[in-house]
Design a protein around this motif. Sequence first.
Motif, PDB file in Angstrom:
ATOM      1  N   GLY A  45       0.788  -1.219   0.000  1.00 45.08           N
ATOM      2  CA  GLY A  45       0.000   0.000   0.000  1.00 45.08           C
ATOM      3  C   GLY A  45       0.818   1.266   0.000  1.00 45.08           C
ATOM      4  O   GLY A  45       0.258   2.364   0.003  1.00 45.08           O
ATOM      5  N   HIS A  46       2.148   1.157  -0.010  1.00 43.61           N
ATOM      6  CA  HIS A  46       3.007   2.344   0.021  1.00 43.61           C
ATOM      7  C   HIS A  46       3.851   2.450  -1.255  1.00 43.61           C
ATOM      8  O   HIS A  46       3.696   3.389  -2.022  1.00 43.61           O
ATOM      9  CB  HIS A  46       3.899   2.326   1.262  1.00 43.61           C
ATOM     10  CG  HIS A  46       3.133   2.363   2.544  1.00 43.61           C
ATOM     11  ND1 HIS A  46       2.500   3.496   2.999  1.00 43.61           N
ATOM     12  CD2 HIS A  46       2.896   1.387   3.467  1.00 43.61           C
ATOM     13  CE1 HIS A  46       1.898   3.234   4.151  1.00 43.61           C
ATOM     14  NE2 HIS A  46       2.129   1.959   4.462  1.00 43.61           N
ATOM     15  N   GLY A  47       4.751   1.504  -1.488  1.00 42.21           N
ATOM     16  CA  GLY A  47       5.612   1.577  -2.656  1.00 42.21           C
ATOM     17  C   GLY A  47       4.944   1.017  -3.900  1.00 42.21           C
ATOM     18  O   GLY A  47       3.853   0.445  -3.846  1.00 42.21           O
ATOM     19  N   ASP A  48       5.643   1.178  -5.038  1.00 37.64           N
ATOM     20  CA  ASP A  48       5.142   0.637  -6.295  1.00 37.64           C
ATOM     21  C   ASP A  48       5.187  -0.893  -6.257  1.00 37.64           C
ATOM     22  O   ASP A  48       6.227  -1.475  -5.910  1.00 37.64           O
ATOM     23  CB  ASP A  48       6.005   1.144  -7.447  1.00 37.64           C
ATOM     24  CG  ASP A  48       5.634   0.506  -8.764  1.00 37.64           C
ATOM     25  OD1 ASP A  48       4.533   0.767  -9.271  1.00 37.64           O
ATOM     26  OD2 ASP A  48       6.463  -0.286  -9.274  1.00 37.64           O
ATOM     27  N   PRO A  49       4.099  -1.589  -6.613  1.00 42.49           N
ATOM     28  CA  PRO A  49       4.070  -3.056  -6.527  1.00 42.49           C
ATOM     29  C   PRO A  49       5.132  -3.743  -7.379  1.00 42.49           C
ATOM     30  O   PRO A  49       5.705  -4.757  -6.960  1.00 42.49           O
ATOM     31  CB  PRO A  49       2.658  -3.405  -7.016  1.00 42.49           C
ATOM     32  CG  PRO A  49       1.851  -2.170  -6.779  1.00 42.49           C
ATOM     33  CD  PRO A  49       2.790  -1.027  -6.989  1.00 42.49           C
ATOM     34  N   VAL A  50       5.401  -3.201  -8.573  1.00 42.87           N
ATOM     35  CA  VAL A  50       6.412  -3.818  -9.447  1.00 42.87           C
ATOM     36  C   VAL A  50       7.790  -3.729  -8.804  1.00 42.87           C
ATOM     37  O   VAL A  50       8.541  -4.709  -8.753  1.00 42.87           O
ATOM     38  CB  VAL A  50       6.412  -3.146 -10.833  1.00 42.87           C
ATOM     39  CG1 VAL A  50       7.579  -3.663 -11.673  1.00 42.87           C
ATOM     40  CG2 VAL A  50       5.091  -3.384 -11.548  1.00 42.87           C
ATOM     41  N   ARG A  51       8.133  -2.558  -8.295  1.00 44.60           N
ATOM     42  CA  ARG A  51       9.441  -2.375  -7.664  1.00 44.60           C
ATOM     43  C   ARG A  51       9.564  -3.232  -6.407  1.00 44.60           C
ATOM     44  O   ARG A  51      10.608  -3.843  -6.151  1.00 44.60           O
ATOM     45  CB  ARG A  51       9.666  -0.906  -7.320  1.00 44.60           C
ATOM     46  CG  ARG A  51      11.110  -0.585  -6.901  1.00 44.60           C
ATOM     47  CD  ARG A  51      11.211   0.826  -6.318  1.00 44.60           C
ATOM     48  NE  ARG A  51      10.594   1.799  -7.173  1.00 44.60           N
ATOM     49  CZ  ARG A  51      11.233   2.467  -8.139  1.00 44.60           C
ATOM     50  NH1 ARG A  51      12.512   2.237  -8.344  1.00 44.60           N
ATOM     51  NH2 ARG A  51      10.586   3.364  -8.867  1.00 44.60           N
ATOM     52  N   ARG A  52       8.504  -3.277  -5.603  1.00 43.29           N
ATOM     53  CA  ARG A  52       8.536  -4.071  -4.376  1.00 43.29           C
ATOM     54  C   ARG A  52       8.805  -5.535  -4.683  1.00 43.29           C
ATOM     55  O   ARG A  52       9.647  -6.177  -4.046  1.00 43.29           O
ATOM     56  CB  ARG A  52       7.214  -3.936  -3.615  1.00 43.29           C
ATOM     57  CG  ARG A  52       6.993  -2.560  -2.998  1.00 43.29           C
ATOM     58  CD  ARG A  52       5.587  -2.412  -2.422  1.00 43.29           C
ATOM     59  NE  ARG A  52       5.292  -3.482  -1.483  1.00 43.29           N
ATOM     60  CZ  ARG A  52       4.268  -4.338  -1.622  1.00 43.29           C
ATOM     61  NH1 ARG A  52       3.449  -4.229  -2.664  1.00 43.29           N
ATOM     62  NH2 ARG A  52       4.059  -5.271  -0.722  1.00 43.29           N
ATOM     63  N   LEU A  53       8.087  -6.072  -5.662  1.00 43.68           N
ATOM     64  CA  LEU A  53       8.274  -7.479  -6.024  1.00 43.68           C
ATOM     65  C   LEU A  53       9.656  -7.705  -6.606  1.00 43.68           C
ATOM     66  O   LEU A  53      10.332  -8.694  -6.290  1.00 43.68           O
ATOM     67  CB  LEU A  53       7.198  -7.908  -7.013  1.00 43.68           C
ATOM     68  CG  LEU A  53       7.227  -9.381  -7.460  1.00 43.68           C
ATOM     69  CD1 LEU A  53       7.050 -10.299  -6.263  1.00 43.68           C
ATOM     70  CD2 LEU A  53       6.150  -9.637  -8.505  1.00 43.68           C
ATOM     71  N   LEU A  54      10.094  -6.793  -7.445  1.00 46.06           N
ATOM     72  CA  LEU A  54      11.396  -6.920  -8.097  1.00 46.06           C
ATOM     73  C   LEU A  54      12.521  -6.943  -7.069  1.00 46.06           C
ATOM     74  O   LEU A  54      13.398  -7.825  -7.092  1.00 46.06           O
ATOM     75  CB  LEU A  54      11.586  -5.753  -9.071  1.00 46.06           C
ATOM     76  CG  LEU A  54      12.782  -5.791 -10.011  1.00 46.06           C
ATOM     77  CD1 LEU A  54      12.721  -7.015 -10.903  1.00 46.06           C
ATOM     78  CD2 LEU A  54      12.807  -4.521 -10.863  1.00 46.06           C
ATOM     79  N   VAL A  55      12.504  -6.000  -6.151  1.00 42.48           N
ATOM     80  CA  VAL A  55      13.559  -5.934  -5.130  1.00 42.48           C
ATOM     81  C   VAL A  55      13.549  -7.184  -4.254  1.00 42.48           C
ATOM     82  O   VAL A  55      14.600  -7.745  -3.929  1.00 42.48           O
ATOM     83  CB  VAL A  55      13.387  -4.669  -4.263  1.00 42.48           C
ATOM     84  CG1 VAL A  55      14.334  -4.689  -3.079  1.00 42.48           C
ATOM     85  CG2 VAL A  55      13.631  -3.418  -5.098  1.00 42.48           C
ATOM     86  N   THR A  56      12.365  -7.636  -3.888  1.00 41.19           N
ATOM     87  CA  THR A  56      12.263  -8.815  -3.023  1.00 41.19           C
ATOM     88  C   THR A  56      12.785 -10.059  -3.721  1.00 41.19           C
ATOM     89  O   THR A  56      13.554 -10.839  -3.141  1.00 41.19           O
ATOM     90  CB  THR A  56      10.803  -9.030  -2.596  1.00 41.19           C
ATOM     91  OG1 THR A  56      10.336  -7.864  -1.911  1.00 41.19           O
ATOM     92  CG2 THR A  56      10.675 -10.227  -1.670  1.00 41.19           C
TER      93      THR A  56
END
Length: 273
Positions: free
Chosen positions: A61-72
């Motif tokens: 709910g805060h960061g961009d979902p694509v970036r969050r998944l990518l970094v993880t």
Amino acid sequence: MSGFPWSAFAPNLALSAAAALAVMLVTFALAVRAGLHRIVDVAWGIGFTAVALTTFAASAGHGDPVRRLLVTVLTAAWGLRLAVHIARRGRGHGEDPRYEALLAKAQGSRNAYALRMVYLLQGALVWLVSLPVQAAQYVPGRPSFLAWAGVALWTVGVGFEAVGDAQLARFRADPGNRGRIMDRGLWSWTRHPNYFGDFCVWWGLFLLACDSPEAAAVSVVSPVVMSLLLTRGSGKRLLERHMADRPGYAEYRARTSGFLPRPPQRGGERGRR
């Protein structure tokens, strides 16, 4: 792009610290039971994976979902590959000489000393070095060209680590190479392909946070610290000190780059380890 969500990011710093600490405490308990503190090296990659997963859950709910998944995914892939590699490499071996030397300094309980000087210290380093992994997941907006450049740099880094580790494992598995210096493949371009790979991985993950000036500012310490550890701390410097007296190592060092890859210089004899 909206501003960086500091109010949401601040509690994440505590959550990620708790995740890193939990990994190290569980590892400490297992090490005490096994009487083998070298297994803390396996926990290094697992600790980063735990921080990435914790942040992924907390940043919803805060960061961009694509970036969050990518970094993880990138962090977990790097961390788990490293953990598996170190576990396989250490299977059947006794205590690491580094930890034997460290624990010889203990006055009183060796395990209590190890907890303070190894596990808690490594947990703190996991938290500090993982700052780009945490901050990037709170960056709003889709990944830019800079972020995708970070993915490319991460890919180069993991490639150097994985290929270099595989080449060294095959070399050591051949009885005919006993006593020889590994100077083939990536190891002919740099004396430390795995450390150079780590360097690329963490600068790549940092670039994923750089779409936000605030996230970049709070996490730039991570790749700087990692670079210093790899080149001047517990990485390259200590290993080369250990190898310095090996027959043939001086010649290998003279013809091979110490860190950044470059074509090997001609001349020199193949050494023996």
